[in-house]
Enzyme design. Sequence first.
Site, PDB file in Angstrom:
ATOM      1  N   HIS A 133       1.013  -1.286   0.199  1.00  0.00           N
ATOM      2  CA  HIS A 133       0.287   0.291   0.016  1.00  0.00           C
ATOM      3  C   HIS A 133       1.013   1.398  -0.243  1.00  0.00           C
ATOM      4  CE1 HIS A 133      -2.840   2.996   1.824  1.00  0.00           C
ATOM      5  NE2 HIS A 133      -3.917   2.185   1.141  1.00  0.00           N
ATOM      6  N   ASP A 210       3.582  -5.250   7.714  1.00  0.00           N
ATOM      7  CA  ASP A 210       2.244  -3.534   7.579  1.00  0.00           C
ATOM      8  C   ASP A 210       0.924  -4.928   8.082  1.00  0.00           C
ATOM      9  OD1 ASP A 210      -0.379  -2.659   6.516  1.00  0.00           O
ATOM     10  OD2 ASP A 210       0.985  -1.826   5.234  1.00  0.00           O
ATOM     11  N   GLN A 213      -4.657  -5.124   7.186  1.00  0.00           N
ATOM     12  CA  GLN A 213      -5.520  -6.145   6.464  1.00  0.00           C
ATOM     13  C   GLN A 213      -5.435  -7.164   7.169  1.00  0.00           C
ATOM     14  OE1 GLN A 213      -7.358  -5.916   4.498  1.00  0.00           O
ATOM     15  NE2 GLN A 213      -7.409  -2.949   3.712  1.00  0.00           N
ATOM     16  N   LYS A 236     -10.389  -0.400   9.942  1.00  0.00           N
ATOM     17  CA  LYS A 236     -10.540  -1.757   9.438  1.00  0.00           C
ATOM     18  C   LYS A 236     -11.259  -2.293  10.811  1.00  0.00           C
ATOM     19  CE  LYS A 236      -7.086  -0.364   5.788  1.00  0.00           C
ATOM     20  NZ  LYS A 236      -7.577  -0.380   4.521  1.00  0.00           N
ATOM     21  N   CYS A 374      -4.815   2.320  -3.503  1.00  0.00           N
ATOM     22  CA  CYS A 374      -3.721   3.262  -3.454  1.00  0.00           C
ATOM     23  C   CYS A 374      -2.693   1.825  -2.974  1.00  0.00           C
ATOM     24  CB  CYS A 374      -3.204   3.434  -1.598  1.00  0.00           C
ATOM     25  SG  CYS A 374      -4.300   4.879  -1.721  1.00  0.00           S
TER      26      CYS A 374
END
Length: 416
Positions: A133, A210, A213, A236, A374
């Site tokens: 991202h 990261d 998600q 999220k 993104c």
Amino acid sequence: MNVHPAVSNGAYDVARIRADFPILAMQVYGKPLIYFDNAASAQKPKVVLDRLNRAYTSEYANVHRGLHYLANTATEAYEGAREKVRAFINARRPEEIVFTRNATEAINLVAYTFGRERIKAAGDEIVLSIMEHHSNIVPWNFLRERHGAVIKWAPVDDEGNFLLDEFEKLLTPRTKIVAITHMSNMLGTVVPVKEVVRLAHARGIPVLIDGAQSAVHLDIDVVDLDCDFYTFTGHKLYGPTGIGALYGKHEHLTAMRPFLGGGEMIREVFEDHITYGDPPHKFEAGTPAIVQAIGLGAALDYVSSIGKARIRAHEGGLIGYATERLREINSLRILGTAKDKGPILSFEMKGAHPHDVATVIDRAGVAVRAGTHCVMPLLARYGLTASCRASFALYNTREEVDGLAQALIKAQSIFA
Ligand SMILES: Cc1ncc(COP(=O)(O)O)c(C=O)c1O
């Protein structure tokens, strides 16, 4: 830990779960809302909304250093939320959890401090994956632009599988950090991050994961992963906006210089020098997002009450069914069919711009995301400039997937 009544008898009562989310009852253009934009941001259950309300109505004051009842109550709730985050990702101690605005800020924090210190000379290398991202590209690009770092990209194959062997070939004595997604927000690909960490650590290279998600869908155990940093974002995960978290190994956080300066993060300030506090407060300058952190804690409790394994089974059923249904539609091409993937389904329709597809199906009440997501380098890898993306959450249903398929069949009749 409470068990949600929707799953207490071993079933997964999705109707009962949906009843927790007031927004899901709404209609758009006279049609029931079908919300498949969850990878961008998820809806909020009533327990989170109520928790925010309670924090403001009966527990609110600024945190830390308070000598009155409300300051203490707010501090307890805020630090209690830190403990919930710790438990959620199985960090060893709460001092390893820094509250940030979001995942983006957490990655910037690491790039500006830890990353900056490790780039000693032009030509030092940073390894990312091609799936990153922009939040996990741009902060490293600053080090490229300003300090001569070189960015290397770990590839994926045509299906979107992460190529571990190719990744390993990128590691050299000049690699200073690996920063990598755990789950691609466009392809859904799950990266074998434990292996990534093992390969990097064998060469003394630290790894940032990261988890924007992955934290939503996978069980996260930062001790087992042995990563140096792990970041995620609250909105999220059914929590409020404006709150995210950075996990960092305690020895790193202790050694790192502060990022933002101001109140809360100092020990003493003199005219001619300043001493800084200990982690995590060293990295939380100014009044933090007190109520948002408390709301995030409630969201994590909510997810845990249903159970990640049950959520995964439910969402796995949805992505499998959705993939089948969309494969029946001739004009669609599905992007990303990696062996290990999360509940994210990107696609393109022949002859139609993704924005037009999303706009047409929106009139049927179906919310998907269309655009670059993104991830411009990843789109370029597949020769694309945009795609449509449906992403599934713990409250979605097979009937909603049917609604998406019907709306796409109608769109196809307009564009094809
Ligand atoms: C994989 C990934 N990383 C980072 C981010 C950034 O999250 P935030 O905008 O909340 O900082 C996102 C958000 O879409 C994402 O999907």
